[in-house]
Design an enzyme around this catalytic site. Structure first.
Site, PDB file in Angstrom:
ATOM      1  N   HIS A  69       0.801  -1.232   0.000  1.00 27.73           N
ATOM      2  CA  HIS A  69       0.000   0.000   0.000  1.00 27.73           C
ATOM      3  C   HIS A  69       0.829   1.274   0.000  1.00 27.73           C
ATOM      4  O   HIS A  69       0.272   2.365   0.098  1.00 27.73           O
ATOM      5  CB  HIS A  69      -0.920   0.047   1.218  1.00 27.73           C
ATOM      6  CG  HIS A  69      -2.000  -0.970   1.205  1.00 27.73           C
ATOM      7  ND1 HIS A  69      -3.257  -0.730   0.685  1.00 27.73           N
ATOM      8  CD2 HIS A  69      -2.013  -2.253   1.621  1.00 27.73           C
ATOM      9  CE1 HIS A  69      -4.002  -1.818   0.813  1.00 27.73           C
ATOM     10  NE2 HIS A  69      -3.263  -2.758   1.378  1.00 27.73           N
TER      11      HIS A  69
ATOM     12  N   LYS B 136      -8.450  13.675   4.429  1.00 26.46           N
ATOM     13  CA  LYS B 136      -7.554  12.519   4.406  1.00 26.46           C
ATOM     14  C   LYS B 136      -6.593  12.641   5.576  1.00 26.46           C
ATOM     15  O   LYS B 136      -6.505  13.713   6.188  1.00 26.46           O
ATOM     16  CB  LYS B 136      -6.778  12.460   3.095  1.00 26.46           C
ATOM     17  CG  LYS B 136      -6.145  13.810   2.708  1.00 26.46           C
ATOM     18  CD  LYS B 136      -5.521  13.797   1.319  1.00 26.46           C
ATOM     19  CE  LYS B 136      -6.490  13.953   0.195  1.00 26.46           C
ATOM     20  NZ  LYS B 136      -6.694  12.748  -0.590  1.00 26.46           N
ATOM     21  N   ARG B 137      -5.834  11.578   5.893  1.00 26.60           N
ATOM     22  CA  ARG B 137      -4.826  11.683   6.944  1.00 26.60           C
ATOM     23  C   ARG B 137      -3.928  12.884   6.676  1.00 26.60           C
ATOM     24  O   ARG B 137      -3.690  13.228   5.521  1.00 26.60           O
ATOM     25  CB  ARG B 137      -3.932  10.436   6.938  1.00 26.60           C
ATOM     26  CG  ARG B 137      -4.521   9.211   7.521  1.00 26.60           C
ATOM     27  CD  ARG B 137      -3.519   8.055   7.443  1.00 26.60           C
ATOM     28  NE  ARG B 137      -3.269   7.621   6.086  1.00 26.60           N
ATOM     29  CZ  ARG B 137      -2.064   7.515   5.544  1.00 26.60           C
ATOM     30  NH1 ARG B 137      -0.978   7.814   6.237  1.00 26.60           N
ATOM     31  NH2 ARG B 137      -1.915   7.083   4.308  1.00 26.60           N
TER      32      ARG B 137
ATOM     33  N   LYS C 151       0.740  14.272   1.130  1.00 23.80           N
ATOM     34  CA  LYS C 151      -0.614  14.585   0.647  1.00 23.80           C
ATOM     35  C   LYS C 151      -0.780  16.091   0.413  1.00 23.80           C
ATOM     36  O   LYS C 151      -1.733  16.535  -0.202  1.00 23.80           O
ATOM     37  CB  LYS C 151      -1.654  14.078   1.636  1.00 23.80           C
ATOM     38  CG  LYS C 151      -1.658  12.550   1.768  1.00 23.80           C
ATOM     39  CD  LYS C 151      -2.666  12.073   2.783  1.00 23.80           C
ATOM     40  CE  LYS C 151      -2.640  10.573   3.014  1.00 23.80           C
ATOM     41  NZ  LYS C 151      -3.354   9.806   1.981  1.00 23.80           N
TER      42      LYS C 151
ATOM     43  N   THR D  41      -8.489   6.642  -2.079  1.00 24.85           N
ATOM     44  CA  THR D  41      -9.849   6.123  -2.293  1.00 24.85           C
ATOM     45  C   THR D  41     -10.869   7.229  -2.016  1.00 24.85           C
ATOM     46  O   THR D  41     -11.985   7.181  -2.529  1.00 24.85           O
ATOM     47  CB  THR D  41     -10.127   4.907  -1.379  1.00 24.85           C
ATOM     48  OG1 THR D  41      -9.660   5.217  -0.064  1.00 24.85           O
ATOM     49  CG2 THR D  41      -9.449   3.662  -1.892  1.00 24.85           C
TER      50      THR D  41
ATOM     51  N   LYS E 137     -14.577   8.384  -3.837  1.00 22.88           N
ATOM     52  CA  LYS E 137     -15.841   8.679  -3.125  1.00 22.88           C
ATOM     53  C   LYS E 137     -16.366  10.050  -3.518  1.00 22.88           C
ATOM     54  O   LYS E 137     -17.562  10.231  -3.758  1.00 22.88           O
ATOM     55  CB  LYS E 137     -15.609   8.624  -1.602  1.00 22.88           C
ATOM     56  CG  LYS E 137     -15.261   7.237  -1.096  1.00 22.88           C
ATOM     57  CD  LYS E 137     -14.634   7.257   0.297  1.00 22.88           C
ATOM     58  CE  LYS E 137     -13.902   5.943   0.529  1.00 22.88           C
ATOM     59  NZ  LYS E 137     -12.993   5.979   1.689  1.00 22.88           N
TER      60      LYS E 137
HETATM   61  C1  26W Z   1       2.146   1.473  11.711  1.00 21.37           C
HETATM   62  C2  26W Z   1       2.390   1.223  10.292  1.00 21.37           C
HETATM   63  C3  26W Z   1       1.420   1.882   9.366  1.00 21.37           C
HETATM   64  C4  26W Z   1       1.925   2.650   8.329  1.00 21.37           C
HETATM   65  C5  26W Z   1       1.059   3.237   7.432  1.00 21.37           C
HETATM   66  C6  26W Z   1       0.067   1.701   9.494  1.00 21.37           C
HETATM   67  C7  26W Z   1      -0.798   2.280   8.608  1.00 21.37           C
HETATM   68  C8  26W Z   1      -0.306   3.036   7.572  1.00 21.37           C
HETATM   69  C9  26W Z   1      -1.247   3.637   6.615  1.00 21.37           C
HETATM   70  C10 26W Z   1      -2.063   4.666   7.157  1.00 21.37           C
HETATM   71  C11 26W Z   1      -1.340   2.987   5.348  1.00 21.37           C
HETATM   72  C12 26W Z   1      -2.442   3.453   4.422  1.00 21.37           C
HETATM   73  O1  26W Z   1      -3.545   3.758   4.800  1.00 21.37           O
HETATM   74  N1  26W Z   1      -2.132   3.452   3.133  1.00 21.37           N
HETATM   75  C13 26W Z   1      -3.096   3.869   2.137  1.00 21.37           C
HETATM   76  O2  26W Z   1      -3.746   2.713   1.630  1.00 21.37           O
HETATM   77  C14 26W Z   1      -4.812   3.050   0.777  1.00 21.37           C
HETATM   78  C15 26W Z   1      -5.510   1.775   0.379  1.00 21.37           C
HETATM   79  O3  26W Z   1      -4.734   1.043  -0.513  1.00 21.37           O
HETATM   80  C16 26W Z   1      -4.318   3.830  -0.426  1.00 21.37           C
HETATM   81  O4  26W Z   1      -5.432   4.233  -1.174  1.00 21.37           O
HETATM   82  C17 26W Z   1      -3.507   5.041  -0.004  1.00 21.37           C
HETATM   83  O5  26W Z   1      -2.929   5.666  -1.129  1.00 21.37           O
HETATM   84  C18 26W Z   1      -2.438   4.620   1.003  1.00 21.37           C
HETATM   85  O6  26W Z   1      -1.759   5.760   1.519  1.00 21.37           O
END
Ligand code: 26W
Length: 833
Positions: free
Chosen positions: A378, A570-571, A576, A678, A682
């Site tokens: 991802h 978004k986060r 971003k 995503t 939406k």
């Molecule tokens: C603790 C490790 C960790 C690192 C990153 C946990 C969680 C994350 C994220 C928040 C990962 C994430 O949400 N990635 C996103 O995945 C989506 C689904 O595929 C994509 O649409 C996004 O581009 C991507 O940033």
């Protein structure tokens, strides 16, 4: 007024198709009386009715779940097991009602009881067991799997606290714990009969056996119990209710009875506290994994529980796993999908169980692992690629480390040596172990080496996974790396969250569009139809009016629904580029101050974002946005032409309110950094027009809607790379673009933070001294030009309506049902059951 239930309810019979409003009313009353305990007058709140309604619905769902399980058991269709540390489920009442086709009946029943269903659907906490897109994707995939009648199980952690709640104090983000389950959760069922025992720590003994072979025996030092909580996943207008199984960690024994009796209360509870800490909180995504023993244990605990459960479910049907008898069947019946590297330990646990507990040969176990596991990547961001120290492995999972070494040895000596003989540099680059001051395990390498398929989540991302992230693996196994473009469920992200547009679509489209999103293409014939344009844009206006009320309630800010609603939700992350948006807002503000008569349609910029608690610059961006918003929103000189709103506590249920009201969708990441996105899907589905870079799924969205219906700007992936190779100098843009210079210098003053000069300087420094790693300054002018074009387009009402309609019409590809069918065809090979 509540009257006691007069009827006895037979909860085991009626299915959703035989339930009418009267039946539902008595079921709701039953729960009010017997489950919630004969509520007294003062408890006759919305919350009690929400709970009773949810429980009444849950009874119906659980019945259907039982029927689904029986059907799946007898059909014996292959199942997919989705392993994810995150699920962002949001609220479930409205969605479950839509999916099981009881929304209207429940609405009628509640009206009879004096309540509005839409109101009750706003009750109850979000199930916020995730950080962002990855967790929400998992939730959308579960919805689609059930809708398409696939046998699927989601596995995750039953966190006591999900993602933190966010508030603002003088513009700063304040975090408080999420208490989603403080008073229970009507959607889950505890399954103590499926609890699992999990071992940790200790040491490995090598025993030479009679035949000369060496057997590894793990003498573990610690044990936990995994208790599953099941949340039913209701398919939309389908025969299937699947399960999301979330593991809670408990101590092997509740407490030490002897110590307790001796008065040593704290020590008596020690084991319990230690065990409960494992499933206590969801890790926010910035917490770097290095040294985070608890996160590592959390991952292992969840993987071990899930692997054991998967094997137990297989054995329930096919008898005890046995090399001679049913072993070949396992790969025909079970697929395991790893949602990023977070559940990688499942691979090692799977190997350990087969080798040590079932005494399989190495080759048998390894072959099976290869067939069963697949991995989704991802992100390309190096800081998010997980690495765990060998020392931590050795301490917590000594047996798994020996298995990892064996996998590595076979991989390097067979695969790598055959392709690149005597190439030490290549061995070092591909090894599962990264040598260095601290030796670490490269979790992504373990996934790629084991899995039969590895996929990225949008075409450009998957191409970059091949060319930049894992080129050597791609050379070794040319068919392993592939793409599955992400998708979203149109049930939650249109049908349930945008009832007005849904009704218009149902009136206009012949098919059930929520089951076949491609049918929305029929709308393109109406894109220039004056009457349809008016209906479509009137709905947008109604949704914007609703959002203005929400904005007022949450922030006190008054905004006009006639303005352009420009949304970035978004986060919060530098890649971003919320700060690119902010810089442009500063530029607009300056232009308006210079010329209050500027020909510009009024705009409201709406943000929603949580910053990970340890991510300082992300928090500085939130603070700056809030301070700049305060100044702009209260400046009478600009005639309400510009407003900035940062909505607190962004989450699924807030997204459901913002998205239907958006005119413009900001998707402005540095090209090559956003794997897919995503939220972009939406927003476009709900008729927002995208302003975005050629990154992630934006590229595919542009292909679908056509270049006339999207505002693309900025550097491409190749241009970003070229700039990096040349050496990016952010200073250059500061010196040559007077608007950039003026805006950045503004941040050094106390204009936005009266009496506190320099409070926003961090931001300026990140662009200049910090080197602007995400090339905000390089893309600024092109972004500003795209916004100018967008503003002009909005002034032509018919043109804008056409663009908005075509965005909704052309989103069929981004249905998560399509993503799931891609996984089924190329990776899982399931049949419907
Ligand atoms: C603790 C490790 C960790 C690192 C990153 C946990 C969680 C994350 C994220 C928040 C990962 C994430 O949400 N990635 C996103 O995945 C989506 C689904 O595929 C994509 O649409 C996004 O581009 C991507 O940033």
């Amino acid at each position: 007024m509540f009257t006691k239930a007069k009827t006895t309810v037979n909860k085991t019979t009626a299915s959703s198709s035989t339930i009418d409003a009267a039946e539902l009313t008595s079921r709701i009353e039953y729960h009010l009386q017997f489950t919630l305990g004969d509520i007294a007058d003062e408890k006759e709140t919305k919350s009690a009715y929400w709970q009773a309604t949810s429980l009444a619905l849950q009874d119906i769902i659980v019945n259907k779940l039982k029927a689904t399980k029986a059907r799946q058991f007898s059909s014996d269709a292959k199942s997919v097991n989705y392993l994810s540390l995150e699920y962002l489920m949001g609220r479930l009442l409205s969605n479950n009602l839509h999916n099981i086709n009881l929304y209207e009946i429940t609405d009628k029943a509640l009206k009879g009881l004096g309540f509005e269903l839409a109101d009750l659907c706003e009750q109850g906490p979000d199930l916020a067991l995730g950080n962002g897109g990855l967790g929400r994707l998992a939730a959308c995939f579960l919805d689609s799997l059930a809708t398409l009648d696939y046998n699927a199980m989601g596995y995750g952690i039953h966190y006591q606290h999900g993602l933190f709640k966010q508030a603002f104090a003088d513009g700063h983000q304040i975090e408080t714990p999420d208490m989603w389950r403080e008073f229970g959760n009507p959607w889950e069922v505890c399954r103590p009969e499926s609890a699992q025992a999990i071992k940790l720590y200790g040491e490995v003994e090598q025993v030479v056996q009679a035949n000369g072979s060496v057997k590894s025996i793990w003498h573990a030092g610690n044990a936990f119990r995994g208790v599953p909580w099941d949340i039913p996943i209701v398919g939309y207008q389908s025969d299937t209710v699947n399960t999301l199984r979330l593991w809670e960690c408990r101590a092997d024994n509740a407490f030490d009875w002897d110590k307790f009796n001796d008065g040593d209360y704290l020590h008596a509870l020690e084991d319990q506290v230690q065990a409960e800490s494992v499933s206590k909180v969801l890790y926010p995504n910035d917490e770097h994994d290095a040294g985070k023993e608890l996160r590592f244990i959390q991952q292992y605990f969840f993987c071990a529980c899930s692997v054991k459960d998967i094997i137990a479910r297989f054995e329930a049907k096919h008898g005890k796993l046995n090399l001679a008898k049913n072993i070949v069947l396992l790969a025909d019946k079970v697929a395991i999908q790893l949602n990023d590297t977070h559940p990688t330990l499942a691979i090692l646990e799977f190997m350990r169980v087969l080798l040590d507990e079932y005494e399989m040969t190495w080759n048998e176990a390894w072959n099976l692992a290869g067939k069963v596991f697949a991995y989704t990547n991802h992100t390309l961001l190096p800081e998010a690629l997980e690495k765990w120290s060998v020392a931590l492995f050795d301490k917590v999972l000594p047996r798994h480390l020996t298995i990892l070494y064996a996998i590595n040895e076979a991989f390097l000596n067979n695969d790598v040596a055959a392709k690149w003989p005597n190439d030490e540099a290549m061995r070092a680059r591909l090894s599962l172990i990264e040598e260095g001051e601290q030796r670490t395990v490269r979790m992504a390498h373990l996934c790629v080496v084991t899995a039969h398929k590895v996929n990225g989540v949008a075409q450009v991302h998957s191409d970059l996974v091949k060319s930049d992230l894992f080129p050597e693996f791609n050379a070794l196994w040319p068919n392993k790396l592939t793409n599955v473009t992400n998708g979203i469920t149109p049930r939650r992200w249109l049908k349930a969250c945008n009832p007005l547009l849904s009704k218009l679509l149902s009136k206009t489209i012949k098919e059930d569009w929520a089951k076949d999103l491609n049918s929305l293409k029929q709308l393109s014939a109406l894109a220039d139809d004056n009457n349809f344009q008016q209906q479509f844009m009137d709905i947008k206006l109604q949704n914007k009016i609703l959002l203005t009320k929400e904005i007022k309630a949450l922030t006190g800010i008054t905004v006009s629904p006639e303005a352009i609603f420009d949304v970035q939700i978004k986060r919060l992350h530098e890649y971003k580029r919320q700060h690119l948006n902010l810089l442009h807002i500063l530029a607009l503000y300056r232009r308006l101050l210079e010329n209050p008569e500027l020909d510009m349609h009024p705009r409201v910029f709406i943000f929603g974002a949580k910053a990970a608690p340890g991510y300082k610059l992300a928090k500085a961006i939130i603070y700056a946005t809030n301070k700049i918003a305060e100044k702009i929103n209260n400046d009478p000189r600009i005639n309400d032409k510009l407003k900035v709103v940062f909505l607190p506590n962004y989450r699924v249920s807030l997204a459901e309110k913002i998205i239907p009201a958006a005119d413009v969708s900001e998707q402005i990441s540095t090209a090559g950094k956003e794997a897919s996105g995503t939220g972009n899907m939406k927003l476009a589905l709900n008729g927002a027009v995208t302003i975005g870079t050629l990154d992630g799924a934006n590229i595919e969205i542009a292909e679908e809607v056509g270049s006339d219906n999207i505002f693309i700007f900025g550097l491409t992936v190749d241009e970003v790379k070229a700039l990096d190779n040349k050496g990016y100098n952010s200073q250059h843009y500061y010196e040559t673009n007077s608007e950039i210079k003026a805006c950045l210098d503004w941040l050094d003053t106390d204009y936005f933070t009266p009496g506190h000069e320099g409070e926003l300087s961090t931001l300026k420094h990140s662009f200049l001294d910090g080197g602007d790693p995400y090339k905000v300054l390089a893309d600024f002018q092109s972004y500003s030009d795209a916004h100018f074009a967008l503003g002009k387009a909005y002034q032509n009402k018919a043109q804008w309506a056409r663009m908005a309609i075509l965005n909704t019409a052309m989103m069929g590809k981004f249905n998560s049902d399509r993503s799931i069918e891609d996984y089924v065809d190329n990776i899982w090979h399931l049949t419907k059951s």
